[in-house]
Each structure stands twice: as structure tokens, then as C-alpha cells.
Design an enzyme around this catalytic site. Structure first.
Site, short mmCIF file in Angstrom:
data_model
loop_
_atom_site.label_atom_id
_atom_site.label_comp_id
_atom_site.label_asym_id
_atom_site.label_seq_id
_atom_site.Cartn_x
_atom_site.Cartn_y
_atom_site.Cartn_z
CD GLU A 1 -2.98 -0.97 0.14
OE1 GLU A 1 -3.36 0.17 -0.18
OE2 GLU A 1 -3.39 -2.00 -0.42
CB SER B 1 -30.49 -27.36 -28.35
OG SER B 1 -30.08 -28.60 -28.87
#
Length: 716
Positions: A90, A437
Site C-alpha cells: 500500500e 441447443s
């Protein structure tokens, strides 16, 4: 103070403001902000608090995020490796800067200038602490200026150790954990002193996106790897320690699930992840008294969960056997009861909340079908259904369902498993399966767009495909072929003919089909070969529902939206989605859409899903999907106002059993859902568009026939 204003004004003026508003104006802005800075007293007299709320689309509360479960610890109690991991990830210059990092701000300013806005923050640990405790998460240059000014001021009042201690106790790390001590317990079931280097690096990687990295362990590991590499580059660990930590297994605890977020539904967890992708500093929005309103309609959500659960139970009765007496303390579903079996003569019964109820005949048959035989005294899971009790058990088969507004893309309901308690895997979004399908409507729609008609005859016999220059010939299986050898396009879709679909796909072309599937968002990169026309390449239910929204609405797929708004603790709206406008041309024109909708209505009226929708009294336009040996079963159907999709299959794909298909296994979920919800969602009153007309035909041949089937065709 004059030195403070001049030095910081110069820095920010050069590196940020000058790039945006010009040097002189930037200096004035900074001086103005310095005079209007909020008090730093909350940081000097540090008292962590508050929680956040997630609401449904009507404002009803769904989840209280964190009662800020945090165990305050002193800096002396925090391992050195954990401190170094946070600093490496950080703020590598934490020990040297004066609250802001001049080089980092300059780099971020250049990036922001190129991006045309605030895209990169460059916040130090001190700035993050200021933002979390004193400021809001507003995304603006002004906020960044205040943040830096206050950080500079804080560093004059607090030592580095005091700042770091407050930060490591304050930071939100996902899964309801505030501060590193609570996070160590939630993620690893350990005290801080027992954490390994690998675990320290994982925790230090969480602030960037706590929900995403905390719930998606693979992404969390990727962030952990970055932290370890930063520690190595900063000489905080040796090469040997780096290699060992990188290779060490990361065992995330499944325990401590009393956090509200862990109990959140798949919808809520997915919405919180979306917040992280759209709101800067999302950890604050999930932890600092914010209100996150999501698109979930709770009535629809309840109906969808019930429909999926009942369908999976019905499958269990058809294909499985009873697993025997129930041995756990609490039932896994709220409406179920764990109780002993009793007998009255030859009849079995149970007591539910003091009410004696006979076991249904199918329950007794189900219980006696496997290796166990029902006997008095056995503890069973039961549910009251009408005036009887039915035996229940959690099925091994799983499923998912999604409901979406086809006009806006707003997800109104979503469930990714039989029961969501403790189930982090959301099959609606994360399960990549072959759709079979389910993709055929897009092939047929493209054929219609290219000039075919629903009445066009096409050969319905076995087909052999040699694709991509390969030597092997592929002969896909199909249902019984028609006696005439030909069928209409409409019939080919309604009865899901593989041979017809492949002939159409061959006529359209592999490249065009691949581009269509990619444009629809079904596949990021379509695989070569015609087999993708029969759904051989995997996709997710949410992506498929989004694609079907194009058929339900305007020919353009919808981007799923799950977050309505995010508001700060003072009521300020910090995020509200604009109506997303896809500027792409529709993939299909209005005539094609009218034709394909009519053909898909035939699927539910007399095609592969007719049994599921028999007697419905309303029209759903849909398509079934069934892969080889029914390993995956699907159905997606829509009306004008709603698209609903369902999937059923085992997590490790295996045949579902004889008689299972998209029409018999998945379609009933969608039918049951539509039956339960408000009738406005069942409206399918599509109007005939300009350029289309209706003729009467013989449905078997497509030849015009007075008094025959009413078909939509293009005007000449």
C-alpha cells in the site's frame, strides 16, 4: 503553517491541479481547501464504529454489513511480516514521507490527466486512514487535495507507529472483518502471532478489493503473489522466504460464518463485487455506514429460489434414493423439520410443530427405494405439503436460475444453488457449462436475417461435417428424422433438429457464427468449428440470459446490472448507474425478431418444452438445451418484461438419467416461476412490425394454405 501551505501547494499544484485546472487556479483551490478542512479530532481521539446496509430494489433491508467486528490490538501485537506486507502493498515510502508521497501523486496525476479524470489515487497509508475516518470516498480532485492536506497535518500530531496502529485496526478486509486481528481469525482461524508469511501477504492484499479477493480465492492468491513480490523487491524478505511463501498452500477457513456477509445470498455477494468494480474505495462503501441498494426484487427472488429448490427435489424423487436418517442438528432449509418417524398401524406419520401428519405415499416409496428401509424412530427431514408430510434431503444435483429485465439488463432475481447457506460458488455466474441447443435461436435468427424464412424447407436427414480442414468426419446424433426428408425452418427450431441447425450453420459460415456469439457476449472468443452451433463451447447462465434479452427486446444483448445506487452515511449518492446505451447496431432487425419470437413460442406450445408449459394460459418464448447424455439441461424463456433462465446438472458433469432433458428438468423451473409472479411479467403482446405480414400455411410444408397456420414473413 505558511511553510506547510507553500510546500504542499507547490507539490499538488505541479503534480495534480495544474494538470487539470491550471497552476494559479490550482494554488487558490489548495489555499481555499486548507481553510475549510474538517477536524482531525476523530483520528486523534480514535473510536471506530458504524455499519453498512444492503437493501433490495424497494428499500427493504437485506443485509447489515458488519457490526464492525474488530478486535483492537496494539502495534506490538502485530507481526513484523504483516506490517511489512501492508507497507509493501500500500505505501512503500511510508516511513519516509510526510503524509503524502510526492512521486506517487505526480505519477497518478499524469495518469489521471491522460484519462480525463481521477482514475488513480496514489493514497498513502496516512491518506487512507484520513479518508476512512475523516473524509468520504467522493472521487474528485478536491477530495484528494483535502486528503493530502489532512495527512500532512496528521503526521505532525501522530507518530508513524500510532498511524500504522490505527490503520491496521481500521481497515476493512472483507467477510465482515475489520482490522487485521479479526481478519486473521475469520480467514485462517488463527491469532496474529500464528500467521505464516504466506497468510500475512494474503491479508495485506485484501484492501484493494476486499469482497472480490476475500471470496474469490484464486483472485486473492493472485493479489497475494503481488504482495510477496513487492516484499521481495523491497528486501523485506529473502529470496528463499519469497519462494517458500509463494509455494505454500493457502488454506482459507470456512468457519466463522456468523458474519452477515458470509450469510448473504449469491445475488447480494455478486452485487457487492459489482460495487467494487464501479465505486472507488469500495471497501469503505461496504464498511462505513453506506447504503447499497441492489436491483433484486425480493418477491421474484423468493419465487425463483422456491422454483429451483422444488425442481431439484422433484429430480431427487425421480432419479435418486434416500440417504438415510438425518444426523445433523438443524435442517438445511427453513421450511423443513427434523423429526422422528412414527407409526399408526401400517401407516407412517410425523409430527410437525405438534401437528401429526401422514407421510405421503411417494415419500415412503422414495425412502424404501435405496439401501435404507423406513422404520419407526428414524429421524427424517420432512416438509408439510398440503395435508401431508414429504421426506426431504439435500440433493447431489445442483442448479441455478436468473431473472432479468430485458429492457435494462437489471438482474431482478438470481440463485446459484439448491440452498445458499455457506455456498460461495454461484453457478449462475461461475459455472461454465456446455449450453447445447440453447444457442440454436441465434443460428436461426441469423439465417432469417440473411434472407431465409420460417417457411423455408431444409433437409432433415443425417449430416456429416468436415470442419476446419480436419480429416475426421463428424456425424452428430439427432432425433427421429421427418418422413418427407424436409422440414421448415420453424419446425427445425421447435423440435430442436441438430441436422437442420448444422446445415444452417454451414450456410451461414463458421466465422460469421463465431462473430455473432462473441458479439452476443456468449463467448469471449469463439472456438473454431461448426460444433459451437450445437453449444459445444462452455458459457454461463447469466451470459446466456443477457444474450436472450436481445431477442426479447431490441436485438442488442444487455449488460447485467445488479446495483441501483450507493449512498454515503450522510445520504449523499456516490453512485447511481446511468441507463446503459449500447451504441452497436442491433444484431437482428424487427422482422427477424418477430419471426424468431414466434418460432420460440412454438417451442413451448408444441415443441420440446410443451409438457412444461401445457395449460399455462400465457405465452413464453423459449428454448431448451440438453447436452450429450443429459449432462447439462437448460431452458431460457422470455416475455416482453422478463427473461428467465434455468440450469440443472451435477458439479462434476455426469448423466442426469433416463428421461431428463431441458424440457423435463429445467423448463419446469421457469414455468413454476412464471406461475407464481405478478401477471404483468407474463405479458407477451408483441406487435407486428413494419415490413412483416402474416400468411396462412401448411405447417408441415410451409406452402400457403387457406385456414392454415398463421406465419410471419417479410413483405416483398
Amino acid at each position: 503553517m505558511k511553510l506547510f501551505v507553500n510546500s504542499l501547494s507547490f507539490l499538488l499544484n505541479v503534480s495534480v491541479v495544474a494538470l487539470v485546472v491550471g497552476g494559479a487556479t490550482g494554488l487558490a483551490i489548495i489555499r481555499d481547501h486548507q481553510e475549510r478542512l474538517p477536524s482531525i479530532e476523530p483520528l486523534l481521539d480514535y473510536r471506530p464504529s458504524v455499519r453498512s446496509l444492503v437493501e433490495d430494489s424497494e428499500g427493504s433491508p437485506l443485509l447489515s454489513l458488519g457490526k464492525e467486528r474488530r478486535d483492537l490490538v496494539s502495534l506490538d501485537e502485530i507481526p513484523e511480516h504483516l506490517i511489512n506486507a501492508f507497507i509493501a502493498a500500500e505505501d512503500k515510502n511510508f516511513w519516509d514521507h510526510e503524509g503524502y508521497d510526492a512521486l506517487a501523486i505526480t505519477r497518478a496525476a499524469v495518469r489521471n490527466f491522460g484519462a480525463g479524470g481521477v482514475k488513480s489515487g496514489a493514497s498513502t497509508i496516512t491518506q487512507q486512514l484520513v479518508k476512512n475516518v475523516v473524509l468520504t470516498t467522493e472521487r474528485s480532485i478536491e477530495r484528494k487535495i483535502q486528503e493530502a492536506l489532512l495527512a500532512f497535518e496528521i503526521e505532525k500530531h501522530l507518530s508513524k507507529d500510532e498511524i500504522l496502529e490505527r490503520y491496521l485496526n481500521e481497515i476493512y478486509l472483507g467477510r465482515g472483518a475489520y482490522g487485521v486481528s479479526r481478519a486473521a481469525e475469520i480467514y485462517f482461524g488463527k491469532s496474529l502471532s500464528d500467521l505464516t508469511l504466506s497468510e500475512n501477504a494474503f491479508l495485506a492484499g485484501l484492501p484493494k478489493a476486499p469482497t472480490r479477493y476475500g471470496l474469490d480465492i484464486e483472485q486473492g492468491k493472485g493479489r497475494q503473489s503481488y504482495v510477496l513480490s513487492r516484499m521481495s523487491l523491497e528486501n523485506m524478505i529473502s529470496e528463499e522466504e519469497y519462494a517458500h511463501a509463494l509455494a505454500a498452500p493457502l488454506l482459507i477457513s470456512e468457519g466463522d460464518n456468523d458474519t452477515e456477509q458470509d450469510q448473504a445470498s449469491h445475488f447480494v455477494r455478486s452485487a457487492l463485487t459489482e460495487v467494487e468494480s464501479i465505486v472507488e474505495d469500495a471497501g469503505d462503501a461496504l464498511a462505513e455506514g453506506y447504503v447499497v441498494r441492489i436491483t433484486q426484487d425480493s418477491d421474484l427472488q423468493g419465487a425463483l429460489e422456491k422454483s429451483l429448490r422444488e425442481a431439484l427435489i422433484a429430480y431427487e424423487y425421480r432419479q435418486s434414493a434416500w440417504k438415510g436418517p438425518y444426523k445433523e442438528d438443524l435442517p438445511p432449509v427453513d421450511s423443513w423439520t427434523a423429526t422422528p418417524v412414527l407409526m399408526d398401524g401400517d401407516s407412517y406419520f410425523v409430527s410437525i410443530n405438534g401437528e401429526p401428519l401422514p407421510l405421503s405415499k411417494d415419500s415412503v416409496k422414495f425412502a424404501n427405494r435405496g439401501e435404507f428401509t423406513l422404520a419407526p424412530g428414524m429421524r427424517v427431514l420432512v416438509e408439510k405439503v398440503g395435508d401431508k408430510a414429504k421426506i426431504r434431503q439435500v440433493p447431489d444435483v445442483q442448479g441455478a436460475a436468473v431473472a432479468m429485465d430485458p429492457k435494462t439488463g437489471r438482474v431482478l432475481a438470481m440463485t446459484g444453488s439448491f440452498t445458499q447457506d455457506g455456498q460461495f460458488f454461484n453457478r449462475a455466474m461461475d459455472a461454465h457449462r456446455q449450453p447445447g441447443s440453447l444457442l440454436k435461436p441465434f443460428i436461426y435468427a441469423q439465417a432469417l436475417e440473411d434472407g431465409w424464412s420460417p417457411t423455408s424447407p431444409i433437409l432433415d436427414t443425417g449430416v456429416a461435417i468436415q470442419s476446419n480442414g480436419q480429416n475426421e468426419v463428424w456425424r452428430p446424433r439427432d432425433h427421429n428424422f421427418s418422413k418427407s426428408g424436409f422440414v421448415t425452418l420453424r419446425s427445425g427450431l421447435e423440435y430442436s433438429r441438430n441436422s437442420v441447425t448444422l446445415r444452417l450453420a454451414e450456410a451461414i459460415g463458421e466465422e460469421k457464427i463465431g462473430n455473432l456469439f462473441e458479439g452476443m457476449g456468449i463467448h469471449k472468443k469463439a472456438e473454431p468449428g461448426l460444433s459451437i452451433a450445437l453449444g459445444s463451447q462452455e458459457s454461463t447462465l447469466l451470459d446466456l440470459v443477457s444474450a436472450y434479452a436481445a431477442l426479447a427486446n431490441d436485438g442488442v444483448p444487455k449488460r447485467p446490472v445488479m446495483v441501483e445506487s450507493v449512498s454515503s452515511k450522510d445520504g449523499t449518492v456516490v453512485y447511481e448507474p446511468e441507463d446503459f446505451i449500447d451504441e452497436r447496431e442491433p444484431f437482428f432487425d424487427e422482422v427477424t425478431l418477430a419471426q424468431i419470437r414466434s418460432m420460440m413460442a412454438g417451442v413451448t406450445e408444441y415443441g420440446t418444452a410443451w409438457r412444461a408449459f401445457e395449460g399455462a394460459g400465457y405465452t413464453v418464448h423459449g428454448k431448451t438445451g440438453t447436452t450429450n447424455q443429459a449432462r447439462d439441461t437448460w431452458f431460457i424463456g422470455f416475455t416482453q418484461n422478463l427473461v428467465v433462465g434455468a440450469f440443472v446438472g451435477f458439479d462434476a458433469p455426469e448423466p442426469l438419467g433416463r428421461g431428463e432433458s431441458g424440457g423435463s428438468t429445467a423448463a419446469p423451473i421457469v414455468r413454476a416461476f412464471f406461475d407464481q409472479i405478478d401477471e404483468t411479467y407474463r405479458i407477451s403482446d408483441y406487435q407486428l412490425p413494419d415490413g412483416a405480414k402474416i400468411i396462412e400455411i401448411d405447417p408441415d410444408t410451409g406452402i400457403p394454405f387457406d385456414g392454415g397456420f398463421k406465419e410471419i414473413i417479410r413483405e416483398d
